[in-house]
Design a protein around this motif. Sequence first.
Motif, PDB file in Angstrom:
ATOM      1  N   ALA A 114       0.826  -1.213   0.000  1.00 31.25           N
ATOM      2  CA  ALA A 114       0.000   0.000   0.000  1.00 31.25           C
ATOM      3  C   ALA A 114       0.859   1.262   0.000  1.00 31.25           C
ATOM      4  CB  ALA A 114      -0.935  -0.005   1.210  1.00 31.25           C
ATOM      5  N   MET A 115       1.993   1.211   0.710  1.00 26.33           N
ATOM      6  CA  MET A 115       2.862   2.387   0.767  1.00 26.33           C
ATOM      7  C   MET A 115       3.491   2.649  -0.598  1.00 26.33           C
ATOM      8  SD  MET A 115       5.048   3.137   4.105  1.00 26.33           S
ATOM      9  CE  MET A 115       6.781   3.037   3.729  1.00 26.33           C
ATOM     10  N   THR A 116       4.014   1.601  -1.224  1.00 22.52           N
ATOM     11  CA  THR A 116       4.586   1.739  -2.568  1.00 22.52           C
ATOM     12  C   THR A 116       3.538   2.293  -3.524  1.00 22.52           C
ATOM     13  OG1 THR A 116       5.666  -0.345  -2.016  1.00 22.52           O
ATOM     14  CG2 THR A 116       6.021   0.516  -4.221  1.00 22.52           C
ATOM     15  N   ALA A 117       2.304   1.775  -3.404  1.00 17.32           N
ATOM     16  CA  ALA A 117       1.241   2.213  -4.301  1.00 17.32           C
ATOM     17  C   ALA A 117       0.918   3.691  -4.094  1.00 17.32           C
ATOM     18  CB  ALA A 117      -0.009   1.355  -4.075  1.00 17.32           C
ATOM     19  N   LEU A 118       0.878   4.126  -2.834  1.00 15.35           N
ATOM     20  CA  LEU A 118       0.604   5.545  -2.552  1.00 15.35           C
ATOM     21  C   LEU A 118       1.674   6.437  -3.180  1.00 15.35           C
ATOM     22  CD1 LEU A 118      -0.854   7.883  -1.032  1.00 15.35           C
ATOM     23  CD2 LEU A 118       0.674   7.430   0.890  1.00 15.35           C
ATOM     24  N   PHE A 119       2.945   6.077  -2.977  1.00 10.25           N
ATOM     25  CA  PHE A 119       4.026   6.882  -3.559  1.00 10.25           C
ATOM     26  C   PHE A 119       3.929   6.896  -5.077  1.00 10.25           C
ATOM     27  CE2 PHE A 119       6.531   5.380   0.345  1.00 10.25           C
ATOM     28  CZ  PHE A 119       6.002   6.395   1.112  1.00 10.25           C
ATOM     29  N   THR A 120       3.535   5.757  -5.643  1.00  8.00           N
ATOM     30  CA  THR A 120       3.437   5.672  -7.098  1.00  8.00           C
ATOM     31  C   THR A 120       2.366   6.614  -7.644  1.00  8.00           C
ATOM     32  OG1 THR A 120       4.151   3.373  -6.971  1.00  8.00           O
ATOM     33  CG2 THR A 120       3.153   4.088  -9.040  1.00  8.00           C
ATOM     34  N   THR A 121       1.213   6.706  -6.963  1.00 13.09           N
ATOM     35  CA  THR A 121       0.175   7.612  -7.463  1.00 13.09           C
ATOM     36  C   THR A 121       0.649   9.068  -7.405  1.00 13.09           C
ATOM     37  OG1 THR A 121      -0.936   7.783  -5.321  1.00 13.09           O
ATOM     38  CG2 THR A 121      -1.725   6.086  -6.805  1.00 13.09           C
ATOM     39  N   VAL A 122       1.340   9.422  -6.298  1.00 10.64           N
ATOM     40  CA  VAL A 122       1.853  10.794  -6.216  1.00 10.64           C
ATOM     41  C   VAL A 122       2.877  11.034  -7.315  1.00 10.64           C
ATOM     42  CG1 VAL A 122       3.016  12.501  -4.746  1.00 10.64           C
ATOM     43  CG2 VAL A 122       1.474  10.835  -3.718  1.00 10.64           C
ATOM     44  N   PHE A 123       3.724  10.033  -7.558  1.00  9.78           N
ATOM     45  CA  PHE A 123       4.763  10.127  -8.587  1.00  9.78           C
ATOM     46  C   PHE A 123       4.143  10.349  -9.973  1.00  9.78           C
ATOM     47  CE2 PHE A 123       7.877   7.994 -11.457  1.00  9.78           C
ATOM     48  CZ  PHE A 123       8.975   8.797 -11.192  1.00  9.78           C
TER      49      PHE A 123
END
Lengths: 109, 197
Positions: B122-131
């Motif tokens: 979930a953390m990787t996914a959150l950073f990916t959306t911001v990216f």
Amino acid sequence: MPEKLHALIIILIIGAVTLATRLLPPLIFSKSEKVPDVILYLGKVVPYTAMGLLIVYCLKDVSVFTGSHGLPEIIALAVVAGTYLWKRNSILSVVAGTVVYMLLVQKVF
Amino acid sequence: MISGVLIFSGTAQFVSVAMLSGGSFFMAAVTALMVSARHIFFSISMIGRYRNEGKRKWYLFYALCDESYAMLSSDNTPDGVNVSAYRFFVTLFDQASWVIGSTLGGLLGNVLPFDSTGIDFAMTALFTTVFIEQLLTEKSRIPAILGFFATLLCLLVFGRDYFLIPAMILIIAAVLFMRNKTEAKDASTGKEGDNGA
């Protein structure tokens, strides 16, 4: 040294170091009236670079050559990117990507 | 739970668990510095934003974490919302959910009815959306790409245990270099550089 005291000291040391990394920068610059331009510039640009850094940090233990070759990560990231480009909704993308990833690492690979 | 309040850093807490019995004090300090070093990075970039927050800013800095940083550094406060209050409550809820979560996790960890392997994605996914959002925005595109590849390069060169600090140094050096270049360009065209403000 008693076991419990040793554990408590370890927690305190790690806590102090962690706290220092967060409070030292503002402490150093709160004295001066004006924050130097270069720090304000870093404050504007660095957040844009930090997400890329954090993504690499999250994926650092993925090995392309062994185990599942990073396939669960690649597929789940594609789901995140695809749903985000489609709906522009980060909560939806995070939930969808995480569910897909959990299914992949638990049931498939 | 004690460490949840005192350390308040997922990775550092994880490291502390491994060291509780038998680790040396010095190694504990060095390891904590390695995993928490990214907070120096976060903290520096929030100095300008939190300058006018008064006493509250010490709490904001103390409780700054990956999640609150991801939400607050993009400066997109919802319309009609007080910025200070928004910052305060985002930070507070982030910290509360962390402390409650790690306490519950400690208590319930072994009786969870389902297998939670992989939930950290979930953390990787959150950073990916911001990216992705940053890639779609003109002014943040180049720094975002720079951050990703500079870190990847350092991971390949220094290995997974040591790459974080070299990556941060490289990124700061690169953005400073970019600033000097734009200023030189602005000076030669007689334009006022707006990078520093």
